[in-house]
Each structure stands twice: as C-alpha cells, then as structure tokens.
Design a protein around this motif. Structure first.
Motif: not given
Ligand SMILES: [Zn+2]
Length: 59
Positions: A3-10, A32-36
C-alpha cells in the motif's frame, strides 16, 4: 504489492493514471496516488494476452 506509504492507498486501486508507455518488457504505467505520490509500475507482457488495439491482422 504494498500500500502507499504516504496514505495507505491500496496498490490494487489506481487513483489516477498519468501516462502509459510500451517498453520491451511490457507496459509501464505512471500513476498518481490520492496523496499526490507518483508511482511507476511495470506490467510484463503475458505470452497469451491479446493486445488491445493491435493493428496487425493474421489475414
Ligand atoms: Zn498515497
């Protein structure tokens, strides 16, 4: 697959696809993830997978 280390987006869920490129190994997709955070993922070609939009015709 983490998962994304920044926001945990799968990783399985693509938030936004920035661009997609064909390389010799397969398909490189910039997402690009939801956190950018921009992520690069490489999807290797599968031997039996048909290529969508292929212009080559057997006939
Ligand atoms: Zn993220």
């Amino acid at each position: 697959m983490d998962d994304c280390p920044g926001c945990g987006w799968p990783q399985g869920e693509v938030y936004e696809v920035l661009s997609r490129h064909l390389i010799s190994e397969g398909v490189v997709t910039y997402t690009r993830c939801a956190c950018g955070v921009v992520q690069v993922r490489v999807q290797p070609f599968e031997p039996a997978a048909p290529v969508s939009g292929a212009s080559a015709s057997p006939r």
